[in-house]
Design a protein around this motif. Structure first.
Motif, PDB file in Angstrom:
ATOM      1  N   ARG A 178       0.840  -1.191   0.000  1.00  0.00           N
ATOM      2  CA  ARG A 178       0.000   0.000   0.000  1.00  0.00           C
ATOM      3  C   ARG A 178       0.882   1.250   0.000  1.00  0.00           C
ATOM      4  NH1 ARG A 178      -2.888  -3.148  -1.436  1.00  0.00           N
ATOM      5  NH2 ARG A 178      -4.971  -3.766  -0.758  1.00  0.00           N
ATOM      6  N   PRO A 179       0.880   2.024  -1.098  1.00  0.00           N
ATOM      7  CA  PRO A 179       1.757   3.193  -1.159  1.00  0.00           C
ATOM      8  C   PRO A 179       1.163   4.438  -0.514  1.00  0.00           C
ATOM      9  CG  PRO A 179       0.582   2.952  -3.231  1.00  0.00           C
ATOM     10  CD  PRO A 179       0.164   1.797  -2.360  1.00  0.00           C
ATOM     11  N   ILE A 180      -0.149   4.421  -0.207  1.00  0.00           N
ATOM     12  CA  ILE A 180      -0.830   5.597   0.328  1.00  0.00           C
ATOM     13  C   ILE A 180      -1.569   5.183   1.592  1.00  0.00           C
ATOM     14  CG2 ILE A 180      -2.583   7.378  -0.102  1.00  0.00           C
ATOM     15  CD1 ILE A 180      -1.979   6.965  -3.122  1.00  0.00           C
ATOM     16  N   ARG A 181      -1.306   5.907   2.698  1.00  0.00           N
ATOM     17  CA  ARG A 181      -1.959   5.586   3.972  1.00  0.00           C
ATOM     18  C   ARG A 181      -2.486   6.878   4.593  1.00  0.00           C
ATOM     19  NH1 ARG A 181       2.768   1.719   6.493  1.00  0.00           N
ATOM     20  NH2 ARG A 181       3.462   3.783   7.218  1.00  0.00           N
ATOM     21  N   TRP A 182      -3.793   6.888   4.860  1.00  0.00           N
ATOM     22  CA  TRP A 182      -4.414   8.027   5.532  1.00  0.00           C
ATOM     23  C   TRP A 182      -4.634   7.660   6.998  1.00  0.00           C
ATOM     24  CZ3 TRP A 182      -5.124  12.954   5.506  1.00  0.00           C
ATOM     25  CH2 TRP A 182      -6.149  13.546   6.256  1.00  0.00           C
TER      26      TRP A 182
ATOM     27  N   ASP B 140     -10.732   2.536  -6.645  1.00  0.00           N
ATOM     28  CA  ASP B 140      -9.578   2.208  -7.489  1.00  0.00           C
ATOM     29  C   ASP B 140      -9.101   0.786  -7.222  1.00  0.00           C
ATOM     30  OD1 ASP B 140      -7.311   3.166  -9.322  1.00  0.00           O
ATOM     31  OD2 ASP B 140      -6.218   2.426  -7.584  1.00  0.00           O
ATOM     32  N   LEU B 141      -9.040   0.392  -5.966  1.00  0.00           N
ATOM     33  CA  LEU B 141      -8.606  -0.971  -5.641  1.00  0.00           C
ATOM     34  C   LEU B 141      -9.560  -2.000  -6.249  1.00  0.00           C
ATOM     35  CD1 LEU B 141      -6.764  -2.952  -4.189  1.00  0.00           C
ATOM     36  CD2 LEU B 141      -8.116  -2.579  -2.103  1.00  0.00           C
TER      37      LEU B 141
ATOM     38  N   SER C 137       0.965  -2.068  -7.446  1.00  0.00           N
ATOM     39  CA  SER C 137       0.412  -1.497  -6.227  1.00  0.00           C
ATOM     40  C   SER C 137       1.010  -0.129  -5.943  1.00  0.00           C
ATOM     41  CB  SER C 137       0.692  -2.435  -5.046  1.00  0.00           C
ATOM     42  OG  SER C 137       0.065  -3.679  -5.236  1.00  0.00           O
ATOM     43  N   LEU C 138       2.270   0.054  -6.267  1.00  0.00           N
ATOM     44  CA  LEU C 138       2.937   1.323  -6.002  1.00  0.00           C
ATOM     45  C   LEU C 138       2.328   2.472  -6.793  1.00  0.00           C
ATOM     46  CD1 LEU C 138       6.637   0.084  -5.996  1.00  0.00           C
ATOM     47  CD2 LEU C 138       5.301   0.825  -4.010  1.00  0.00           C
ATOM     48  N   ALA C 139       1.699   2.177  -7.929  1.00  0.00           N
ATOM     49  CA  ALA C 139       1.159   3.209  -8.813  1.00  0.00           C
ATOM     50  C   ALA C 139      -0.340   3.414  -8.630  1.00  0.00           C
ATOM     51  CB  ALA C 139       1.443   2.839 -10.273  1.00  0.00           C
ATOM     52  N   THR C 140      -0.926   2.702  -7.674  1.00  0.00           N
ATOM     53  CA  THR C 140      -2.381   2.675  -7.528  1.00  0.00           C
ATOM     54  C   THR C 140      -2.746   2.579  -6.047  1.00  0.00           C
ATOM     55  OG1 THR C 140      -2.476   0.254  -7.651  1.00  0.00           O
ATOM     56  CG2 THR C 140      -2.581   1.451  -9.750  1.00  0.00           C
ATOM     57  N   ALA C 141      -4.020   2.306  -5.793  1.00  0.00           N
ATOM     58  CA  ALA C 141      -4.427   2.030  -4.415  1.00  0.00           C
ATOM     59  C   ALA C 141      -3.966   0.656  -3.958  1.00  0.00           C
ATOM     60  CB  ALA C 141      -5.948   2.120  -4.289  1.00  0.00           C
TER      61      ALA C 141
ATOM     62  N   GLY D  34       2.569   7.213 -10.719  1.00  0.00           N
ATOM     63  CA  GLY D  34       1.539   6.344 -11.248  1.00  0.00           C
ATOM     64  C   GLY D  34       0.238   7.114 -11.273  1.00  0.00           C
ATOM     65  N   ALA D  35      -0.425   7.140 -12.429  1.00  0.00           N
ATOM     66  CA  ALA D  35      -1.587   8.013 -12.608  1.00  0.00           C
ATOM     67  C   ALA D  35      -2.663   7.809 -11.534  1.00  0.00           C
ATOM     68  CB  ALA D  35      -2.161   7.825 -14.011  1.00  0.00           C
ATOM     69  N   PRO D  36      -3.112   6.566 -11.245  1.00  0.00           N
ATOM     70  CA  PRO D  36      -4.140   6.420 -10.215  1.00  0.00           C
ATOM     71  C   PRO D  36      -3.670   6.884  -8.837  1.00  0.00           C
ATOM     72  CG  PRO D  36      -4.051   4.472 -11.604  1.00  0.00           C
ATOM     73  CD  PRO D  36      -2.837   5.287 -11.936  1.00  0.00           C
ATOM     74  N   ALA D  37      -2.436   6.550  -8.467  1.00  0.00           N
ATOM     75  CA  ALA D  37      -1.924   6.946  -7.151  1.00  0.00           C
ATOM     76  C   ALA D  37      -1.836   8.455  -7.030  1.00  0.00           C
ATOM     77  CB  ALA D  37      -0.556   6.314  -6.904  1.00  0.00           C
TER      78      ALA D  37
END
Length: 355
Positions: A18-22, A142-143, A171-175, A61-64
């Motif tokens: 997971r490259p993005i964590r809120w 997105d996932l 995964s790095l480029a997306t959710a 990555g466009a989605p990320a």
């Protein structure tokens, strides 16, 4: 008819990163400039810090990028005193413009910000909660889309095939799970893909630093090649499909993607192999008629003049550093989105799928 009666994918095994964590207060972005040797998250507390991370390729990555911008919008609204969403939007609009300017080619960035604007405009006194729910929805959708695309794209691939991928679309480029790399993950899990090749993707080396590392985390064996070896590999018969992502898909099926994609499509067509583009429908830009109208981002030429901070080129040498190229629809065998597969894309088939 494509075979959709396929084995269930073990996502616990093939979807770990997971490259993005809120956190509820801070947006944590996995710093992809430090991979594969350091797994380090940047803590962003302002929208401008998110914009800087996007521009600097810490998140890519466009989605990320779109997901990060959505959470950046939430951060931009921190400290804003407004009775409703429309008033808050007027206050944070300059911050949204700065987010949008961070990477102009990836349509997901503008798409996500437009979606956040619409949610905010319609919101009442609960606009803060509305804004956070919308960012969360963009990420979770997105996932789900990636997992759907993985199954759809894999259904096109005959068992035992060899595939070549470019840049990093995982995964790095997306959710999570990935677009083109999601197809590869699904194809490996279902026994359709027998061999995976990834090219380096100069000058930022997303293939060698990121893609093969991601696949290694999932236990997927991948062979790294130099960018310049791709045509030889395809001619040698080891590749049946080239599978790539996209940063923008036009109304006629032309695709903008990481520089080097176009030459892979030419080589695949010349050698009678297949070329697949995998991206969420948010990447489809029906307002842009063709690839001729896409603004191609150029980055600092100095990125070509050295490796890891060490200069390799003589002083006084000039360089040209476009980040993307455009692959004409005529060279594409299939565009895969969560809405379905467009084979042999053209203006009519794109309109039939995307309106």
């Amino acid at each position: 008819m494509h075979d959709t009666a396929t084995p269930t994918i073990d996502y616990a095994r093939y979807d770990r990163i997971r490259p993005i964590r809120w956190t509820g207060e801070v947006l944590e972005l996995l710093d992809q400039r430090r991979l594969p040797f350091e797994v380090d998250y940047l803590a962003c507390t302002t929208s401008d810090e998110v914009a800087t991370a996007i521009h600097a390729l810490a998140v890519r990555g466009a989605p990320a990028i779109g997901i990060a911008a959505a959470w950046g919008t939430v951060l931009a609204a921190r400290g804003v005193d407004a009775a409703d969403g429309a008033t808050a939007l007027a206050t944070i609009e300059p911050a949204l413009h700065r987010l949008n300017a961070a990477r102009p080619t990836a349509v997901n960035l503008a798409w996500a910000l437009a979606r956040m604007r619409r949610a905010l405009e319609a919101a009442g006194s609960d606009w803060r909660e509305v804004l956070e729910r919308e960012a969360h929805a963009i990420e979770t959708e997105d996932l789900a889309a990636n997992r759907r695309m993985g199954e759809l794209g894999a259904s096109l691939i005959a068992p035992g095939s060899g595939v070549l991928t470019h840049c990093n679309t995982g995964s790095l480029a997306t959710a999570g799970f990935g677009t083109a790399l999601g197809v590869i993950r699904a194809g490996v899990a279902q026994g359709r893909i027998g061999k995976v090749f990834a090219d380096e993707t100069r000058p930022w080396m997303q293939g060698s630093r990121l893609t093969v590392w991601e696949l290694q985390q999932d236990g997927i064996d991948a062979t790294l090649i130099a960018d310049a070896a791709a045509s030889h590999l395809i001619k040698d018969g080891q590749v049946d499909w080239v599978v790539v992502g996209a940063d923008r898909i036009c109304a006629n099926g032309d695709v903008a993607n990481k520089i080097g994609t176009y030459q892979l499509a030419i080589s695949a067509r010349h050698h009678g192999k297949k070329f697949m583009v995998v991206a969420p429908s948010s990447t489809v830009d029906m307002d842009t008629a063709s690839g001729d109208l896409i603004e191609i981002e150029e980055r600092d030429p100095s990125e070509l003049l050295g490796v890891s901070g060490s200069r390799t080129v003589a002083d006084g040498i000039h360089a040209w550093n476009p980040v993307f190229d455009v692959t004409p629809a005529a060279l594409i065998d299939a565009i895969v989105t969560e809405k379905g597969i467009v084979e042999q894309p053209d203006e009519d088939s794109m309109r039939a799928m995307f309106g």
